[in-house]
Design a protein around this motif. Structure first.
Motif, PDB file in Angstrom:
ATOM      1  N   SER A  19       0.815  -1.201   0.000  1.00  0.00           N
ATOM      2  CA  SER A  19       0.000   0.000   0.000  1.00  0.00           C
ATOM      3  C   SER A  19       0.853   1.258   0.000  1.00  0.00           C
ATOM      4  N   THR A  20       0.373   2.302  -0.662  1.00  0.00           N
ATOM      5  CA  THR A  20       1.078   3.587  -0.656  1.00  0.00           C
ATOM      6  C   THR A  20       0.988   4.245   0.712  1.00  0.00           C
ATOM      7  N   ALA A  21       0.116   3.714   1.584  1.00  0.00           N
ATOM      8  CA  ALA A  21       0.035   4.258   2.945  1.00  0.00           C
ATOM      9  C   ALA A  21       1.286   3.937   3.739  1.00  0.00           C
ATOM     10  N   SER A  22       2.059   2.968   3.262  1.00  0.00           N
ATOM     11  CA  SER A  22       3.288   2.587   3.951  1.00  0.00           C
ATOM     12  C   SER A  22       4.411   3.558   3.606  1.00  0.00           C
ATOM     13  N   ASP A  23       5.219   3.867   4.617  1.00  0.00           N
ATOM     14  CA  ASP A  23       6.384   4.736   4.402  1.00  0.00           C
ATOM     15  C   ASP A  23       7.652   3.904   4.208  1.00  0.00           C
ATOM     16  N   ALA A  24       7.483   2.679   3.761  1.00  0.00           N
ATOM     17  CA  ALA A  24       8.611   1.760   3.629  1.00  0.00           C
ATOM     18  C   ALA A  24       9.570   2.230   2.549  1.00  0.00           C
ATOM     19  N   ASP A  25      10.803   1.738   2.649  1.00  0.00           N
ATOM     20  CA  ASP A  25      11.795   2.011   1.620  1.00  0.00           C
ATOM     21  C   ASP A  25      11.371   1.318   0.324  1.00  0.00           C
ATOM     22  N   PRO A  26      11.956   1.721  -0.805  1.00  0.00           N
ATOM     23  CA  PRO A  26      11.644   1.040  -2.072  1.00  0.00           C
ATOM     24  C   PRO A  26      11.933  -0.452  -1.983  1.00  0.00           C
ATOM     25  N   LEU A  27      11.197  -1.230  -2.732  1.00  0.00           N
ATOM     26  CA  LEU A  27      11.397  -2.672  -2.730  1.00  0.00           C
ATOM     27  C   LEU A  27      12.782  -2.999  -3.281  1.00  0.00           C
ATOM     28  N   PRO A  28      13.494  -3.934  -2.671  1.00  0.00           N
ATOM     29  CA  PRO A  28      14.868  -4.216  -3.098  1.00  0.00           C
ATOM     30  C   PRO A  28      14.920  -5.100  -4.342  1.00  0.00           C
ATOM     31  N   GLY A  29      16.005  -4.958  -5.082  1.00  0.00           N
ATOM     32  CA  GLY A  29      16.288  -5.869  -6.187  1.00  0.00           C
ATOM     33  C   GLY A  29      15.360  -5.701  -7.374  1.00  0.00           C
ATOM     34  N   PRO A  30      15.709  -6.309  -8.505  1.00  0.00           N
ATOM     35  CA  PRO A  30      14.808  -6.286  -9.666  1.00  0.00           C
ATOM     36  C   PRO A  30      13.509  -7.003  -9.332  1.00  0.00           C
ATOM     37  N   PRO A  31      12.378  -6.528  -9.827  1.00  0.00           N
ATOM     38  CA  PRO A  31      11.103  -7.193  -9.544  1.00  0.00           C
ATOM     39  C   PRO A  31      11.018  -8.519 -10.285  1.00  0.00           C
ATOM     40  N   PRO A  32      10.153  -9.419  -9.823  1.00  0.00           N
ATOM     41  CA  PRO A  32       9.968 -10.670 -10.567  1.00  0.00           C
ATOM     42  C   PRO A  32       9.437 -10.375 -11.959  1.00  0.00           C
ATOM     43  N   ALA A  33       9.940 -11.103 -12.932  1.00  0.00           N
ATOM     44  CA  ALA A  33       9.547 -10.879 -14.321  1.00  0.00           C
ATOM     45  C   ALA A  33       8.392 -11.799 -14.699  1.00  0.00           C
ATOM     46  N   ALA A  34       7.616 -11.363 -15.673  1.00  0.00           N
ATOM     47  CA  ALA A  34       6.533 -12.204 -16.182  1.00  0.00           C
ATOM     48  C   ALA A  34       7.106 -13.512 -16.698  1.00  0.00           C
ATOM     49  N   GLY A  35       6.547 -14.620 -16.253  1.00  0.00           N
ATOM     50  CA  GLY A  35       6.998 -15.929 -16.703  1.00  0.00           C
ATOM     51  C   GLY A  35       8.243 -16.450 -16.014  1.00  0.00           C
ATOM     52  N   GLU A  36       8.764 -15.731 -15.021  1.00  0.00           N
ATOM     53  CA  GLU A  36      10.010 -16.139 -14.387  1.00  0.00           C
ATOM     54  C   GLU A  36       9.893 -17.472 -13.661  1.00  0.00           C
ATOM     55  N   PHE A  37       8.676 -17.813 -13.244  1.00  0.00           N
ATOM     56  CA  PHE A  37       8.482 -19.048 -12.484  1.00  0.00           C
ATOM     57  C   PHE A  37       7.835 -20.152 -13.316  1.00  0.00           C
ATOM     58  N   ASP A  38       7.727 -19.932 -14.612  1.00  0.00           N
ATOM     59  CA  ASP A  38       7.101 -20.940 -15.470  1.00  0.00           C
ATOM     60  C   ASP A  38       7.908 -22.227 -15.546  1.00  0.00           C
ATOM     61  N   TRP A  39       9.191 -22.176 -15.221  1.00  0.00           N
ATOM     62  CA  TRP A  39      10.043 -23.372 -15.280  1.00  0.00           C
ATOM     63  C   TRP A  39       9.477 -24.485 -14.404  1.00  0.00           C
ATOM     64  N   ARG A  40       8.727 -24.118 -13.356  1.00  0.00           N
ATOM     65  CA  ARG A  40       8.219 -25.145 -12.447  1.00  0.00           C
ATOM     66  C   ARG A  40       7.216 -26.064 -13.118  1.00  0.00           C
ATOM     67  N   TRP A  41       6.592 -25.570 -14.187  1.00  0.00           N
ATOM     68  CA  TRP A  41       5.553 -26.371 -14.840  1.00  0.00           C
ATOM     69  C   TRP A  41       6.097 -27.285 -15.912  1.00  0.00           C
ATOM     70  N   ARG A  42       7.418 -27.213 -16.142  1.00  0.00           N
ATOM     71  CA  ARG A  42       8.025 -28.185 -17.056  1.00  0.00           C
ATOM     72  C   ARG A  42       8.014 -29.542 -16.379  1.00  0.00           C
ATOM     73  N   ARG A  43       7.573 -30.527 -17.106  1.00  0.00           N
ATOM     74  CA  ARG A  43       7.393 -31.857 -16.534  1.00  0.00           C
ATOM     75  C   ARG A  43       8.722 -32.399 -16.025  1.00  0.00           C
ATOM     76  N   SER A  44       8.768 -32.755 -14.745  1.00  0.00           N
ATOM     77  CA  SER A  44       9.968 -33.366 -14.168  1.00  0.00           C
ATOM     78  C   SER A  44       9.848 -34.876 -14.253  1.00  0.00           C
ATOM     79  N   GLU A  45      10.899 -35.527 -14.588  1.00  0.00           N
ATOM     80  CA  GLU A  45      10.895 -36.990 -14.737  1.00  0.00           C
ATOM     81  C   GLU A  45      11.483 -37.642 -13.491  1.00  0.00           C
TER      82      GLU A  45
END
Length: 217
Positions: A191-217
């Motif tokens: 929320s913008t109501a928070s006075d927190a520091d900026p979020l650290p690091g690059p944000p997660p990218a679209a599709g970054e976690f799609d590797w999990r859906w590759r069929r594991s043998e």
């Protein structure tokens, strides 16, 4: 006197109702078994459901079909909750209500535990794209409300939901309470109501976690 068609309708309806009940029992058992141990044999599901293994195989050809059904049901629930939330006129309420309902539905426990254990269907792919479109629409509305911090991105929602899904204790009601508390903490950070520091690091990218859906043998 009822016609012969009426005499046969009731037993057929009864059998269909019983089959639906059996399927619900099997899916509930499968969810519990595979969330505890994704490598558990399908016989463990039959044992927990209290049905014979033949009854289970009449519904599902094998473990992969059962896993696929569980995840697709969760995906459909996600889509349904997003569609309902979009009807809410207040943009921030629509966003937070959607997240709360998905957390309560425990959809992402399935994502974390079962990704890569089966081959998704084309229909699941279409539903996943629809889910992404709806989540983006709710996110954009939250951003337009002025209450969502500007450095948040849509893929942050998946991480937020997984963080809530990781909260689990033996008592289901206590689990729900603790997950709601965790969600409130995470939403405060978005929320913008928070006075927190900026979020650290690059944000997660679209599709970054799609590797999990590759069929594991």
């Amino acid at each position: 006197m009822p016609s012969s068609s009426h005499r046969t309708a009731a037993p057929l309806a009864g059998r269909r109702a019983q089959a639906a009940r059996n399927d619900g029992v099997i899916l509930d058992a499968a969810r519990a078994v595979f969330l505890d141990d994704p490598k558990a044999p399908i016989a463990a599901v039959a044992d927990r459901a209290g049905v014979g293994i033949s009854a289970l195989y009449r519904r599902y050809a094998g473990k992969e079909d059962l896993l696929r059904q569980l995840c697709h049901d969760g995906l459909r629930r996600y889509v349904a909750e997003a569609e309902e939330a979009l009807a809410e006129p207040d943009d921030w309420t629509a966003f937070t209500t959607f997240l709360a309902r998905v957390v309560d539905a425990d959809v992402h426990s399935l994502t974390v535990h079962l990704a890569g254990t089966f081959t998704p269907t084309e229909e699941m792919g279409r539903d996943a794209r629809r889910a992404g479109e709806l989540a983006t629409a709710l996110f954009d509305r939250a951003r337009a409300s002025g209450r969502l911090r500007p450095d948040a991105v849509v893929p942050d929602l998946g991480l937020l939901l997984e963080a809530c899904a990781a909260v689990r204790v033996p008592d289901p009601e206590r689990t729900r309470e603790l997950r709601r508390r965790q969600l409130a903490v995470l939403l405060a950070g978005l929320s913008t109501a928070s006075d927190a520091d900026p979020l650290p690091g690059p944000p997660p990218a679209a599709g970054e976690f799609d590797w999990r859906w590759r069929r594991s043998e």
